[in-house]
Design a protein around this motif. Structure first.
Motif, PDB file in Angstrom:
ATOM      1  N   SER A 321       0.824  -1.198   0.000  1.00  0.00           N
ATOM      2  CA  SER A 321       0.000   0.000   0.000  1.00  0.00           C
ATOM      3  C   SER A 321       0.854   1.242   0.000  1.00  0.00           C
ATOM      4  O   SER A 321       2.037   1.215   0.305  1.00  0.00           O
ATOM      5  CB  SER A 321      -0.909   0.007   1.239  1.00  0.00           C
ATOM      6  OG  SER A 321      -0.123   0.221   2.400  1.00  0.00           O
ATOM      7  N   LEU A 323       0.747   3.713   2.037  1.00  0.00           N
ATOM      8  CA  LEU A 323       1.190   4.081   3.381  1.00  0.00           C
ATOM      9  C   LEU A 323       2.391   3.244   3.790  1.00  0.00           C
ATOM     10  O   LEU A 323       3.344   3.742   4.379  1.00  0.00           O
ATOM     11  CB  LEU A 323       0.040   3.904   4.377  1.00  0.00           C
ATOM     12  CG  LEU A 323      -1.210   4.748   4.087  1.00  0.00           C
ATOM     13  CD1 LEU A 323      -2.253   4.520   5.166  1.00  0.00           C
ATOM     14  CD2 LEU A 323      -0.862   6.217   4.005  1.00  0.00           C
ATOM     15  N   GLU A 327       6.063   4.815   4.971  1.00  0.00           N
ATOM     16  CA  GLU A 327       6.148   4.965   6.422  1.00  0.00           C
ATOM     17  C   GLU A 327       7.580   4.809   6.929  1.00  0.00           C
ATOM     18  O   GLU A 327       7.923   5.308   8.008  1.00  0.00           O
ATOM     19  CB  GLU A 327       5.237   3.957   7.111  1.00  0.00           C
ATOM     20  CG  GLU A 327       5.631   2.509   6.895  1.00  0.00           C
ATOM     21  CD  GLU A 327       4.609   1.536   7.462  1.00  0.00           C
ATOM     22  OE1 GLU A 327       4.856   0.337   7.388  1.00  0.00           O
ATOM     23  OE2 GLU A 327       3.574   1.994   7.982  1.00  0.00           O
ATOM     24  N   ASN A 390      -9.497   3.605  -3.708  1.00  0.00           N
ATOM     25  CA  ASN A 390     -10.049   4.933  -3.455  1.00  0.00           C
ATOM     26  C   ASN A 390      -9.854   5.335  -1.994  1.00  0.00           C
ATOM     27  O   ASN A 390      -9.425   6.457  -1.687  1.00  0.00           O
ATOM     28  CB  ASN A 390     -11.536   4.943  -3.810  1.00  0.00           C
ATOM     29  CG  ASN A 390     -12.178   6.300  -3.606  1.00  0.00           C
ATOM     30  OD1 ASN A 390     -11.612   7.326  -3.968  1.00  0.00           O
ATOM     31  ND2 ASN A 390     -13.368   6.311  -3.012  1.00  0.00           N
ATOM     32  N   ILE A 391     -10.112   4.413  -1.079  1.00  0.00           N
ATOM     33  CA  ILE A 391      -9.923   4.671   0.353  1.00  0.00           C
ATOM     34  C   ILE A 391      -8.444   4.857   0.667  1.00  0.00           C
ATOM     35  O   ILE A 391      -8.046   5.785   1.381  1.00  0.00           O
ATOM     36  CB  ILE A 391     -10.511   3.512   1.182  1.00  0.00           C
ATOM     37  CG1 ILE A 391     -12.037   3.444   1.003  1.00  0.00           C
ATOM     38  CG2 ILE A 391     -10.160   3.675   2.665  1.00  0.00           C
ATOM     39  CD1 ILE A 391     -12.669   2.204   1.596  1.00  0.00           C
ATOM     40  N   GLU A 392      -7.606   3.965   0.120  1.00  0.00           N
ATOM     41  CA  GLU A 392      -6.165   4.011   0.375  1.00  0.00           C
ATOM     42  C   GLU A 392      -5.543   5.320  -0.109  1.00  0.00           C
ATOM     43  O   GLU A 392      -4.789   5.973   0.617  1.00  0.00           O
ATOM     44  CB  GLU A 392      -5.508   2.836  -0.355  1.00  0.00           C
ATOM     45  CG  GLU A 392      -3.993   2.786  -0.220  1.00  0.00           C
ATOM     46  CD  GLU A 392      -3.380   1.748  -1.139  1.00  0.00           C
ATOM     47  OE1 GLU A 392      -3.535   1.905  -2.375  1.00  0.00           O
ATOM     48  OE2 GLU A 392      -2.755   0.802  -0.664  1.00  0.00           O
ATOM     49  N   SER A 394      -7.117   8.166  -0.741  1.00  0.00           N
ATOM     50  CA  SER A 394      -7.681   9.295   0.026  1.00  0.00           C
ATOM     51  C   SER A 394      -6.970   9.447   1.368  1.00  0.00           C
ATOM     52  O   SER A 394      -6.649  10.567   1.792  1.00  0.00           O
ATOM     53  CB  SER A 394      -9.177   9.085   0.239  1.00  0.00           C
ATOM     54  OG  SER A 394      -9.859   9.033  -0.992  1.00  0.00           O
ATOM     55  N   GLN A 395      -6.705   8.324   2.049  1.00  0.00           N
ATOM     56  CA  GLN A 395      -5.996   8.381   3.330  1.00  0.00           C
ATOM     57  C   GLN A 395      -4.569   8.884   3.136  1.00  0.00           C
ATOM     58  O   GLN A 395      -4.064   9.688   3.933  1.00  0.00           O
ATOM     59  CB  GLN A 395      -5.975   6.992   3.961  1.00  0.00           C
ATOM     60  CG  GLN A 395      -7.328   6.530   4.476  1.00  0.00           C
ATOM     61  CD  GLN A 395      -7.301   5.107   5.005  1.00  0.00           C
ATOM     62  OE1 GLN A 395      -6.376   4.338   4.723  1.00  0.00           O
ATOM     63  NE2 GLN A 395      -8.308   4.735   5.781  1.00  0.00           N
ATOM     64  N   PHE A 396      -3.931   8.407   2.082  1.00  0.00           N
ATOM     65  CA  PHE A 396      -2.556   8.824   1.795  1.00  0.00           C
ATOM     66  C   PHE A 396      -2.491  10.323   1.515  1.00  0.00           C
ATOM     67  O   PHE A 396      -1.624  11.040   2.034  1.00  0.00           O
ATOM     68  CB  PHE A 396      -2.042   8.034   0.591  1.00  0.00           C
ATOM     69  CG  PHE A 396      -0.631   8.376   0.182  1.00  0.00           C
ATOM     70  CD1 PHE A 396       0.444   8.011   0.973  1.00  0.00           C
ATOM     71  CD2 PHE A 396      -0.373   9.056  -0.992  1.00  0.00           C
ATOM     72  CE1 PHE A 396       1.742   8.318   0.603  1.00  0.00           C
ATOM     73  CE2 PHE A 396       0.917   9.368  -1.368  1.00  0.00           C
ATOM     74  CZ  PHE A 396       1.984   8.995  -0.571  1.00  0.00           C
ATOM     75  N   SER A 398      -4.581  12.631   2.497  1.00  0.00           N
ATOM     76  CA  SER A 398      -4.856  13.401   3.713  1.00  0.00           C
ATOM     77  C   SER A 398      -3.604  13.504   4.584  1.00  0.00           C
ATOM     78  O   SER A 398      -3.369  14.538   5.224  1.00  0.00           O
ATOM     79  CB  SER A 398      -6.001  12.766   4.502  1.00  0.00           C
ATOM     80  OG  SER A 398      -5.628  11.511   5.032  1.00  0.00           O
ATOM     81  N   ARG A 399      -2.777  12.458   4.589  1.00  0.00           N
ATOM     82  CA  ARG A 399      -1.551  12.482   5.395  1.00  0.00           C
ATOM     83  C   ARG A 399      -0.521  13.442   4.818  1.00  0.00           C
ATOM     84  O   ARG A 399       0.074  14.242   5.546  1.00  0.00           O
ATOM     85  CB  ARG A 399      -0.957  11.075   5.479  1.00  0.00           C
ATOM     86  CG  ARG A 399      -1.715  10.134   6.393  1.00  0.00           C
ATOM     87  CD  ARG A 399      -1.053   8.784   6.497  1.00  0.00           C
ATOM     88  NE  ARG A 399       0.239   8.848   7.175  1.00  0.00           N
ATOM     89  CZ  ARG A 399       0.979   7.783   7.462  1.00  0.00           C
ATOM     90  NH1 ARG A 399       0.554   6.579   7.125  1.00  0.00           N
ATOM     91  NH2 ARG A 399       2.135   7.916   8.085  1.00  0.00           N
TER      92      ARG A 399
END
Length: 547
Positions: A321, A323, A327, A390-392, A394-396, A398-399
């Motif tokens: 992923s 993230l 990381e 799409n979720i992955e 979007s989270q990335f 936002s970070r």
């Protein structure tokens, strides 16, 4: 040594490292996500690669930061292992500039650099002026910190136990281990070499012993890249291994030379009254000579690293992923090149999402044409992957938006967010189209031959426009966008025409009521696919302008 002296030593080290970070941030803000394009153009040949590595490191005063950046680039696939070899060699040369500046006593005008840098940040409104101001202020703070450490070490001149400890470093093994350990702890060879110069200037360690500590410091600086490579892919780990091999080979060569030849006396003779310059010169010669020796063997080093760390047997189709990819080398604003790495990773993931959506749309249209349910499971699984991406993404996003203040980068990332939303909607329309097939099978609904031909044309132009998006001409985005807009207009015209044809067929009784409803819904999905495709193309066009 009093407690205040110890605090002064720690405070000086803190200012030194903070100044280095400021310079790194200034360069990162100036280059942003253009770092990838810059490095691609400037690493075409080994000598250019070495020059780029040396130049970047000379600006930010940290070979560790440059190496960590390279590890990140290799890990994300932005740079080959071969290109990384040349930049690492250059980084080792560029890091010697700090020692030379200390030897020249630049610390005398360090407050002026700090003042000019802060004045540019506070008084000027131009972003570029702020970036340059950060670099200048960082340089000034770095040398103010160096002066603080020097003042804090003066009491050591009267400490017999400390002087006795320093004399033990005449043993090459002890000297190398001490240098490597201390540098590994503070994770900065520039800082540790500067401290060594201060010790030598205060008469606390002779040059003949300092050289071995210096060689160890070159090995200790690798620890930052080693830590950055934890959890990365094999290529990134090989990059770190090459960095380590470079410094170990150089240390072995120079230790033998210093033990068998009067090399330390020869180099020290250039500046007999300036211990700081003696260490700076040895540091510079160490890295230039080691680079000259190993430069012809860069390909061999890459091959050796590959042999030591062969490809793992992990399934190549498994994609980590976003993230997890970032990381381990800082998602926040602390590593040079992170904007370019994040943008490239984002680009790769969004492209992957678009390809999945395209495949699903093509498959769904074909299901309708063949009234075939067999691909239904695959289409459903692909739709789940699109939703997960799409979720992955979007989270990335936002970070990375939280820690990014570069205007162009923020605007580019926001466009990728819009593309992601449109790609997700493409997947939804593909899913809608596939779900018409079970209804057709259950109710024995069939389309007329004319309707079949129209559905085939819908499939063809949809595939054409999405292929055009995925295989865009980045050199002529204006013309490319015009072609996409023309195709989207054609899709709108087709929708209008096919809807009229559809009404005529209804009036003539050529289609059943159920078939009419399904065809009408199919036209709606078709038209929306064109709209989303145009939105995606417009976002890509805006991104190309920002780069």
């Amino acid at each position: 040594m009093q407690l205040t002296d110890f605090f002064g030593l720690l405070g000086g080290l803190a200012l030194f490292l903070y100044g280095m970070q400021m310079m790194s941030d200034g360069l990162e803000d100036a280059a942003g996500n253009r770092m990838k394009q810059i490095l691609e153009k400037l690493t075409a040949t080994p000598l250019l690669g070495v020059a780029v590595g040396a130049g970047i490191t000379a600006v930010i005063q940290s070979s560790s930061a440059t190496t960590v950046m390279v590890v990140g680039f290799v890990n994300s696939g932005m740079m080959t292992l071969q290109q990384a070899v040349w930049i690492i060699m250059g980084a080792n040369i560029g890091t010697t500039i700090t020692g030379q500046l200390i030897a020249l006593d630049v610390g005398m005008i360090a407050p002026l650099f700090a003042f000019l840098g802060v004045a540019m940040i506070v008084l000027l409104k131009l972003p570029k002026a702020h970036y340059i101001g950060k670099i200048l202020a960082g340089l000034g703070i770095l040398f103010i910190g160096m002066d603080m450490m020097g003042a804090a070490m003066v009491p050591f001149q009267e400490s017999k136990s400390f002087i006795s400890l320093m004399t033990k470093f005449s043993n090459p093994v002890l000297g190398i281990l001490a240098g490597a350990l201390f540098t590994a702890i503070i994770q900065s060879s520039s800082a540790s070499v500067g401290i060594l110069q201060t010790l030598a200037t205060n008469g606390l360690i002779p040059f003949s012993s300092a050289v071995f500590v210096l060689f160890g410091q070159n090995i200790g600086t690798c620890i930052t890249a080693v830590l950055a490579a934890i959890g990365t892919n094999r290529s990134a780990k090989r990059t770190t291994l090459i960095h380590l091999m470079f410094n170990i080979i150089g240390t072995c060569v120079f230790t033998i030379l210093c033990l068998t030849l009067p090399m330390a006396d020869f180099i020290g003779g250039f500046t007999p009254d300036n211990p700081a310059a003696q260490i700076a010169n040895m540091h510079t010669i160490f890295n230039i000579v080691t680079t000259a020796i190993l430069l012809p063997f860069g390909t061999f080093l890459a091959a050796l690293a590959t042999k030591i760390l062969p490809d793992s047997r992990r399934n190549e189709n498994e994609e980590p992923s976003l993230l997890s990819l970032t990381e381990n080398y800082t998602v926040g604003r602390t590593s040079l090149g992170h904007s370019a790495i994040h943008t490239d990773l984002l680009h790769q993931r969004v492209e992957h999402m678009l390809k999945l959506a395209q495949n699903n749309i093509e498959q769904s249209f074909q299901m309708v044409l063949d009234t075939d349910l067999s691909p239904m499971k695959q289409v459903s699984e692909t739709e789940d992957m699109i939703d997960a991406l799409n979720i992955e993404i979007s989270q990335f996003i936002s970070r990375i938006l939280v820690d990014n203040n570069i205007r162009e980068d923020i605007a580019s990332i926001e466009e990728y967010f819009l593309i992601t939303g449109n790609a997700e909607r493409l997947g939804d329309h593909a899913s809608n189209i596939s779900e018409y097939v079970p209804v057709m099978r259950n109710k024995s609904i069939t389309f007329s031959e004319t309707a079949h031909e129209e559905i085939q044309k819908m499939k063809d132009i949809t595939n054409k426009v999405l292929n055009k998006i995925l295989n865009r001409d980045t050199k002529d985005m204006t013309n490319w966008l015009s072609e996409i807009a023309a195709m989207e207009q054609q899709m709108d015209s087709m929708t209008e025409t096919y809807r009229d044809n559809h009404l005529n067929r209804m009036c003539q009784g050529e289609c059943s009521e159920e078939a009419c409803i399904l065809f009408s819904e199919l036209l709606t999905d078709f038209e929306r696919i064109g709209d989303h495709a145009l939105n995606i193309a417009q976002s890509y066009a805006k991104i190309s302008i920002m780069q």
